[in-house]
Design a protein around this motif. Structure first.
Motif, short mmCIF file in Angstrom:
data_model
loop_
_atom_site.label_atom_id
_atom_site.label_comp_id
_atom_site.label_asym_id
_atom_site.label_seq_id
_atom_site.Cartn_x
_atom_site.Cartn_y
_atom_site.Cartn_z
N HIS A 1 -53.85 3.96 3.81
CA HIS A 1 -53.34 4.07 4.92
C HIS A 1 -53.42 5.46 4.87
O HIS A 1 -52.65 6.54 5.79
CB HIS A 1 -52.04 3.13 5.17
CG HIS A 1 -52.89 1.97 5.93
ND1 HIS A 1 -53.63 1.89 6.56
CD2 HIS A 1 -52.92 0.92 5.01
CE1 HIS A 1 -53.93 0.89 7.01
NE2 HIS A 1 -53.11 0.43 6.27
N SER B 1 -56.30 7.64 4.96
CA SER B 1 -56.57 8.27 6.19
C SER B 1 -55.81 8.91 7.21
O SER B 1 -56.10 9.46 7.61
CB SER B 1 -57.03 7.02 7.20
OG SER B 1 -57.69 6.23 6.17
N PHE B 2 -54.25 8.76 6.82
CA PHE B 2 -53.53 9.58 7.57
C PHE B 2 -53.53 11.57 7.26
O PHE B 2 -53.23 12.12 7.82
CB PHE B 2 -52.12 9.22 7.52
CG PHE B 2 -51.06 10.37 7.97
CD1 PHE B 2 -50.38 10.07 8.99
CD2 PHE B 2 -50.16 11.06 6.56
CE1 PHE B 2 -49.24 11.33 9.48
CE2 PHE B 2 -49.08 12.08 7.44
CZ PHE B 2 -48.99 11.84 8.47
N PRO C 1 -56.20 7.52 13.24
CA PRO C 1 -55.81 6.21 13.25
C PRO C 1 -55.55 4.72 14.44
O PRO C 1 -55.39 4.35 14.00
CB PRO C 1 -54.89 6.58 13.55
CG PRO C 1 -54.60 8.88 13.72
CD PRO C 1 -55.76 8.65 13.44
N VAL D 1 -58.80 3.24 11.91
CA VAL D 1 -58.97 2.38 10.78
C VAL D 1 -57.65 2.74 10.47
O VAL D 1 -57.40 1.22 10.03
CB VAL D 1 -58.88 3.82 9.43
CG1 VAL D 1 -58.48 3.62 8.35
CG2 VAL D 1 -60.16 4.32 10.32
N LEU D 2 -56.07 2.25 11.35
CA LEU D 2 -54.46 1.55 10.90
C LEU D 2 -54.72 1.37 11.64
O LEU D 2 -53.11 0.61 12.12
CB LEU D 2 -54.01 3.93 10.84
CG LEU D 2 -54.43 4.44 9.78
CD1 LEU D 2 -53.59 5.51 9.55
CD2 LEU D 2 -54.85 3.80 8.09
N ARG D 3 -55.69 0.37 12.75
CA ARG D 3 -54.66 -0.29 13.81
C ARG D 3 -54.18 -1.68 13.38
O ARG D 3 -53.35 -2.58 13.91
CB ARG D 3 -55.88 -0.79 14.33
CG ARG D 3 -56.88 -1.38 13.82
CD ARG D 3 -58.49 -1.81 15.29
NE ARG D 3 -59.72 -2.03 14.46
CZ ARG D 3 -60.29 -2.18 15.68
NH1 ARG D 3 -60.28 -2.13 16.60
NH2 ARG D 3 -61.92 -2.11 14.43
N ASP D 4 -54.44 -1.90 11.80
CA ASP D 4 -53.48 -3.13 11.39
C ASP D 4 -52.67 -3.16 11.02
O ASP D 4 -51.97 -2.24 10.62
CB ASP D 4 -55.10 -3.44 10.53
CG ASP D 4 -55.18 -3.34 9.24
OD1 ASP D 4 -54.89 -2.39 9.19
OD2 ASP D 4 -55.81 -3.31 8.71
#
Length: 54
Positions: A2, A5-6, A48, A51-54
């Protein structure tokens, strides 16, 4: 994962904003540079969201 990705999303966002400004200072290729900025900012928002939705 995460954090990486950020960092990538933030870098794409900053590069996109830089491309927006660059498009107004160059004497040629203003359209493609500005469009590249739009694509970079769009990718920075899409990373975001997907990729970061969970």
């Amino acid at each position: 994962m995460h954090i990486l990705s950020f960092v990538i999303a933030m870098a794409a966002f900053v590069v996109g904003l830089w491309l927006f400004g660059l498009a107004f200072t160059v004497t040629a290729w203003q359209g493609p540079i500005f469009f590249g900025g739009i694509l970079a900012v769009s990718a920075a928002i899409a990373i975001p969201v997907h990729v970061l939705r969970d």
